[in-house]
Motif scaffolding. Structure first.
Motif, short mmCIF file in Angstrom:
data_model
loop_
_atom_site.label_atom_id
_atom_site.label_comp_id
_atom_site.label_asym_id
_atom_site.label_seq_id
_atom_site.Cartn_x
_atom_site.Cartn_y
_atom_site.Cartn_z
N ILE A 181 0.84 -1.20 0.00
CA ILE A 181 0.00 0.00 0.00
C ILE A 181 0.87 1.25 0.00
O ILE A 181 0.63 2.20 -0.74
CB ILE A 181 -0.95 -0.02 1.22
N GLU B 61 -2.42 14.20 -12.44
CA GLU B 61 -3.07 14.09 -11.14
C GLU B 61 -4.29 13.17 -11.17
O GLU B 61 -4.60 12.53 -10.18
CB GLU B 61 -3.43 15.48 -10.61
N PHE B 62 -4.95 13.07 -12.32
CA PHE B 62 -6.13 12.20 -12.39
C PHE B 62 -5.73 10.74 -12.20
O PHE B 62 -6.34 10.01 -11.41
CB PHE B 62 -6.85 12.37 -13.73
N MET C 2 -4.90 10.02 -8.56
CA MET C 2 -6.05 9.84 -7.67
C MET C 2 -6.75 8.51 -7.95
O MET C 2 -7.18 7.83 -7.03
CB MET C 2 -7.04 11.00 -7.85
N ILE C 3 -6.83 8.14 -9.25
CA ILE C 3 -7.46 6.87 -9.60
C ILE C 3 -6.67 5.71 -8.99
O ILE C 3 -7.24 4.75 -8.47
CB ILE C 3 -7.55 6.71 -11.14
N VAL D 229 -4.95 5.76 -6.26
CA VAL D 229 -5.24 5.67 -4.82
C VAL D 229 -6.65 5.11 -4.60
O VAL D 229 -6.85 4.20 -3.80
CB VAL D 229 -5.09 7.05 -4.14
N VAL D 230 -7.63 5.62 -5.36
CA VAL D 230 -9.02 5.20 -5.13
C VAL D 230 -9.18 3.71 -5.44
O VAL D 230 -9.73 2.96 -4.64
CB VAL D 230 -9.99 6.04 -5.99
N TYR E 234 -6.71 1.15 -6.36
CA TYR E 234 -5.82 0.14 -5.81
C TYR E 234 -5.74 0.19 -4.30
O TYR E 234 -5.89 -0.82 -3.63
CB TYR E 234 -4.43 0.26 -6.44
N VAL E 235 -5.51 1.40 -3.76
CA VAL E 235 -5.34 1.48 -2.31
C VAL E 235 -6.70 1.40 -1.61
O VAL E 235 -6.87 0.70 -0.63
CB VAL E 235 -4.61 2.79 -1.94
N GLY E 236 -7.68 2.14 -2.15
CA GLY E 236 -8.96 2.23 -1.46
C GLY E 236 -9.83 1.00 -1.59
O GLY E 236 -10.67 0.75 -0.73
N ALA E 237 -9.67 0.21 -2.64
CA ALA E 237 -10.57 -0.93 -2.81
C ALA E 237 -9.82 -2.25 -2.92
O ALA E 237 -10.04 -3.16 -2.11
CB ALA E 237 -11.43 -0.71 -4.04
N ALA F 271 -6.60 -3.16 -2.41
CA ALA F 271 -5.71 -3.53 -1.30
C ALA F 271 -6.49 -3.80 -0.02
O ALA F 271 -6.06 -4.61 0.80
CB ALA F 271 -4.67 -2.44 -1.08
N VAL F 272 -7.65 -3.13 0.13
CA VAL F 272 -8.47 -3.40 1.33
C VAL F 272 -8.93 -4.85 1.32
O VAL F 272 -8.81 -5.56 2.33
CB VAL F 272 -9.69 -2.46 1.39
N LEU F 273 -9.42 -5.30 0.15
CA LEU F 273 -9.90 -6.68 0.06
C LEU F 273 -8.74 -7.66 0.20
O LEU F 273 -8.87 -8.73 0.82
CB LEU F 273 -10.63 -6.89 -1.27
N THR G 179 -7.74 15.33 -16.97
CA THR G 179 -8.92 14.48 -16.92
C THR G 179 -9.65 14.53 -18.26
O THR G 179 -10.05 13.52 -18.81
CB THR G 179 -9.87 14.97 -15.82
#
Lengths: 203, 333
Positions: A36, A52-53, A56-57, A59-60, A62-65, A67-69, A135
């Motif tokens: 992570i 920057e887009f 953020m994608i 993070v949202v 890979y990290v946010g979904a 890697a959580v699973l 974007t």
């Protein structure tokens, strides 16, 4: 400019070090946490590139979904660490082969002339900063030139999703499920039954 | 050259402090307000001893908690155990970097502001998972598992709600999102999305009726059962700071940020930051009101609501909104 290079070296060195820790950490949960960290630093590098887009994608998604699973699964597993180490030498040649192939591919990418991109000569690999919001630029390219590839990606993901559902879905039968609609439509006439109970007999 | 870097650095630090300090102070008063409002709902008095009307109660509580002994369980994974509350706290403050309080009042006015907020709020789950795992104890672990599944589920519908708003704005910049609401606040044409966003925000911040990760009646205190003293304070501050952050996000997306309700004389002379604060306080009051009114959801009902009700509905609404915008040719550039 000094600050820019400093941040670049900070992000890249932390990314590489944490990537190394992913494969060398003894505890698998620590490995995922380092993964992570590596993702977050990669997204920092994207920000420095002016993308920057994408940052953020990254993070949202890979990290946010993802890697959580991933963390969720690794935490639940009861892994025998000693056994996990045993197979290391056995898989080493295979891993090394993969690594070498990747290095060669990256080398080819860096050595070739970037203007001769196979898809389009006008699109450079690096985004042009300060022109349009990137974007919008991604949208303009993705939904015009790469439209079919984009759709094919979607279909591949859909197939993978349906595949994993069919692999895990088992209808055992006899499972009591909650039916919210039928619960909500219950009224006194269907829920309560009046009975005359005779004394000493019961129902 | 170096002088310039130092000056810019100092300006950045000053800006960060100008945002973070008021946020932390408002956290203290939010805790007080919550206790007072809940007391009024339940016909009690609430805190009324420390300071006039008990207004300094939160500061007294914080002082008490910090001076207590910090216990780290011997079976815990120490580094992760200590890192978890710090990550929660830092993430709940990091989101404030892109929030525009008034025209131009923003630390970093980036192009992908809303994506940044979405990313930071989706990272919030790590503090909880790490705390639950590192505690090496059953109740925190169950809390962490619940929270991981819950937050990932509700992020999906939050994502679709954000997409709907972005379709109507045509930009990911938060200031532009606010300025696009000059004619009408998005809460009116996108009312169902506003409601879904508010409910998902409750689930995302682990507030009642979705506070299953810290469900007192079944899990003692959920993921922070093993935490004490300063590390507990960090979790507590983090939870309330992210509550305020989600409220500001709701205000920016749906209630017109710093804009007055009508652009007429007595209303439009009031500074934007005051309108912003008033709206955030209103949303926070809704958070507390919901807590005082509704019973906790059962876990399977929570998952059903997220996946089987909100997800299909918000997906439908994204398609309907884009269809409407394309058909009437009012798609923003």
């Amino acid at each position: 400019m000094v600050l820019y290079s400093l941040t670049f070296y900070l992000f890249s060195s932390v990314a590489v070090l944490s990537a190394l820790m992913v494969i060398s950490a003894k505890n698998p949960v620590h490995s995922v946490l380092f993964l992570i960290l590596s993702f977050v630093n990669a997204s920092g590098l994207f920000v420095l590139l002016g993308a920057e887009f994408l940052a953020m994608i990254l993070v949202v998604v890979y990290v946010g979904a993802v890697a959580v699973l991933f963390l969720f699964v690794v935490m639940m597993l009861d892994i025998n660490f000693v056994k996990l180490r045993e197979g290391f030498l056995q898989y080493l040649p295979f891993g090394a082969l993969l690594g070498i192939v990747l290095v060669i591919e990256l080398g080819i990418l860096f050595l070739t002339d970037r203007s001769s991109n196979i898809y389009n000569n006008q699109t450079p690999l690096q985004p042009i900063v300060n022109e349009v919001e990137n974007t919008k630029m991604i949208g303009q390219i993705l939904y015009t030139e790469y439209f079919y590839l984009f759709q094919i990606c979607g279909i591949i993901l859909l197939v993978a999703m349906i595949g994993s559902i069919t692999l895990t879905l088992r209808d055992k039968g006899g499972v009591k499920r909650q039916n919210i609609d039928s619960q909500n439509t219950v009224d006194a006439s269907t829920a309560i039954e009046k009975k005359k109970v005779k004394i000493g007999e019961g129902i | 050259m170096t002088y310039d870097i130092i000056v810019t650095g100092l300006i950045i630090v000053a800006q960060i402090l100008a945002v973070v300090v008021p946020v932390l102070i408002s956290v203290a008063f939010l805790v007080y307000a919550e206790r007072k409002v809940l007391a009024l709902i339940q016909l009690r008095r609430g805190p009324n001893i420390v300071g006039p009307f008990g207004i300094l109660q939160s500061f007294a509580d914080a002082l008490k908690l910090i001076t207590k002994e910090n216990i780290i369980p011997s079976g815990s994974n120490k580094i992760v155990f200590i890192l978890a509350p710090i990550i929660t706290m830092v993430l709940s403050l990091a989101g404030w970097a892109v929030i525009p309080f008034a025209p131009g009042w923003v630390v970093s006015d980036i192009n992908v502001g809303i994506m940044y907020l979405f990313a930071v709020s989706s990272l919030g789950v790590y503090g909880i998972i790490m705390a639950g795992w590192a505690s090496n104890s059953q109740y925190p672990f169950l809390g962490a598992l619940r929270s991981a599944a819950q937050m990932v589920s509700y992020e999906v519908s939050i994502g679709f709600v954000i997409i709907t708003v972005l379709l109507c704005v045509g930009s990911l910049n938060l200031s532009k999102i606010v300025l696009a609401q000059q004619t009408v606040w998005f809460a009116i044409p996108l009312l169902p999305m506003f409601i879904i966003f508010f409910i998902s925000a409750l689930a995302e911040t682990n507030r009642l009726p979705f506070d299953l990760p810290e469900d007192e009646s079944t899990l003692v205190a959920g993921f922070f059962t093993e935490y004490s003293s300063a590390s507990f304070v960090l979790f507590f501050l983090g939870e309330y700071a992210s509550m305020i952050l989600m409220s500001s996000m709701t205000v920016i997306l749906f209630l017109g940020g710093w804009l007055p309700p009508f652009d007429v004389y007595p209303l439009n002379v009031v500074p934007g930051v005051i309108w912003f604060t008033v709206k955030v306080i209103f949303i926070l009051f809704l958070f507390i009101w919901v807590r005082g009114t509704f019973p906790r959801y059962r876990y399977d009902q929570l998952m059903r609501l997220g996946w089987k009700v909100f997800l299909p509905f918000s997906l439908f609404w994204v398609v309907a909104t884009s269809g409407f915008l394309v058909y009437f040719d009012i798609l923003p550039n």
